[in-house]
Write an enzyme that holds these catalytic residues in place. Sequence first.
Site, short mmCIF file in Angstrom:
data_model
loop_
_atom_site.label_atom_id
_atom_site.label_comp_id
_atom_site.label_asym_id
_atom_site.label_seq_id
_atom_site.Cartn_x
_atom_site.Cartn_y
_atom_site.Cartn_z
N PHE A 1 1.14 -1.21 -0.06
CA PHE A 1 0.37 0.24 -0.15
C PHE A 1 1.00 1.12 0.12
CE2 PHE A 1 -3.39 2.78 0.99
CZ PHE A 1 -4.62 1.50 0.68
N HIS A 2 1.47 1.86 -1.57
CA HIS A 2 2.03 3.14 -0.92
C HIS A 2 1.09 4.16 -0.87
CE1 HIS A 2 2.77 0.73 -4.93
NE2 HIS A 2 1.67 2.48 -5.74
N VAL A 3 1.73 5.37 -1.42
CA VAL A 3 1.33 6.99 -1.67
C VAL A 3 0.00 6.90 -2.87
CG1 VAL A 3 2.07 8.38 -2.60
CG2 VAL A 3 3.73 8.03 -1.82
N PRO B 1 -2.04 4.50 -3.81
CA PRO B 1 -3.58 3.70 -3.41
C PRO B 1 -3.95 4.68 -1.87
CG PRO B 1 -2.07 1.97 -3.90
CD PRO B 1 -0.76 3.81 -4.00
N ALA B 2 -3.08 4.59 -1.77
CA ALA B 2 -3.18 5.72 0.38
C ALA B 2 -3.87 6.95 -0.43
CB ALA B 2 -2.10 5.91 0.40
#
Lengths: 574, 87
Positions: B14-16, B18-19
């Site tokens: 879960f990186h930038v 998708p967050a």
Amino acid sequence: MSHLLTGVPASPGIAIAKAYRLESEGSVPQRKAVDDIAAEKKRLKEAVEAAKADIDRIREETLERLGPPKAEIFEAHLFLLEDPDLIDAAMDQIESEGINAEYALHEVASGIMEALRSMDNEMLRERAADVKDITGRVITKLEGREHIALSELNSETILIAKDLTPSDTAQLNLEFVRGFVTEIGSRTSHSAIMARSLELAAVVGAGSDASGIRTGDMVILDATAGQVIVNPSDRQLEEYSVRKREYEEYQIRMRSYVERPSVTADGAQVELASNIGGIDDLEKVLANGADGIGLFRTEFLYMGRTTFPTEEEQYSVYKHVLEKMGGKRVVIRTLDIGGDKELSYLQLPKENNPFLGLRAIRLCLERKNLFRIQLRALLRASVHGKLAIMFPMIAVLSELQEAKRILAEERAKLEQEGIPVSHSLEVGIMIEIPAAALAADILAKEVDFFSIGTNDLIQYTMAADRMNESVSYLYQPHHPSILRLVQLVIQAANRNGKWAGMCGEMAGDSAAIPLLLGLGLHEFSMSASSVLPARELVSRLSKQEWSRLTEQALGMSSQQEVLDFVNQQLRSEA
Amino acid sequence: MVSQTFTVIHPQGFHVRPAKLFVEKANTFPCKVTLFKGEKKANGKSSLGLLTLGISRGDEIRLEADGDQEEQALHELGHMLTKIYEE
């Protein structure tokens, strides 16, 4: 009073401009108790809004100037400034602890940064830099100072920082940033690599003395020498303005050689190639217009890991390099490990004399499976460009014959499997053992080419380790005994219709190039940044003239005599 | 209050981006949204919170919604969670 700092010359160039000090994380706002909580929260809210307005303006400018991908980082910053874990949490702190907004925000941000920095994921760790960026911006607003972001600098600047993070360098405005100085870092730190790829003058690791440089100080950055002069005298300014102009003229002159052929003044063609350690070096090789790759050290594929690289992994790297180089020749050296270069997963026994021990081709012939995998990958890649395979550290004919036998077996297997292998593939050896140089006429019949590895050849000839300070004076590339060995190798190649190159450091040395040319060397392989200066030098030299001069040099009694002679000749030609 | 557990399948975790998408979606619901990974928990309306969970492939994430439209939030955000990871 001017003062001088020295550091690591990370990326060459000379710059003269005012310093801009990038705030370091260390500056912690003071904690103060406040009475009017509501007013303090309002103050934070206003500072956040002001910061957002700034970021939005920069975002629009960046979008216009550099396009959407570069502007994206500022969109992310705007979004983060609305994050409840940041701003709402700071608001809560102001309320619960009755403290000032600067300190509350700093506290909250520090917690988040710490959590991010502890992540396994590199991408997430780097987000700490964004949090630092945006909270720094809000805190400066709160303190009533003007925040100058890296992307906003609008006059010529030399950046001074403890270190530059990836997000800092991504935002550098190259229109105005002329160079940078960092307190920490080495030639291989992120900022140094970045500076070289941006061709920005940089000195790194200048130490804590650099922390004394203030925004607005006049700075001379001589990144070629690794020196920084703070608040220089008028005389120094004058002197360096001249040097800077000369350097820039030199750069322009060198660049004009990128697409020129490597030809001597009397029309002899040579090949100026480049040494690489991995695919990351390719860009520089192409930018400097090298005629090929004279040495691809494949060790990096094996080092810094816990298992052997697979055939597939190797194949894709070799293929990539060959394709990138178009039709230019790529000499790939088979695994040269052992000696001072260890591989933990190979579990080799300790040796008393590792330099005289089981290394390079000796190791490959002992661990044939390891060797076969690499040869297979090389053979498969051979159809994607102009490949030359080179065996390192051949001492005697039988080693070469054995290596060639294994290569032929692997080729036959691939052909049986219906996998194509190039027919113009060349096979050669590295000459770095005196025995091989002395028997070059015998070895020449079995190879397509020789490449002289001077670093080891000189050490073995002189029986001296160049890293050992007590005997390093014996590392003498210009000594007549070395020149005579080199001559033997080149002559043997010539007489057998083969080509001879050199991939040791000597090949890029401006005081050795005339002699090597005189001896008839065909290919010179050096670091990418040496290619253009070498091409410029070669274009001024006459091969015929130097073959006569080199004969004279071979009869001299010391390295110094040879060096003086070469330099005197070069000066009289200029 | 409703909750459900999802398994992360996206290789990069879960990186930038998708967050950010997740938070924007969460903000369209009035209820509280919380994510749990082991002992750690994060506000589903904070991308910084989500990032500091350090979600990676194979992690089991419990999604909890509490308040108005909680059922719908759990359904849509849960769907989005796996959806994002499939992108």
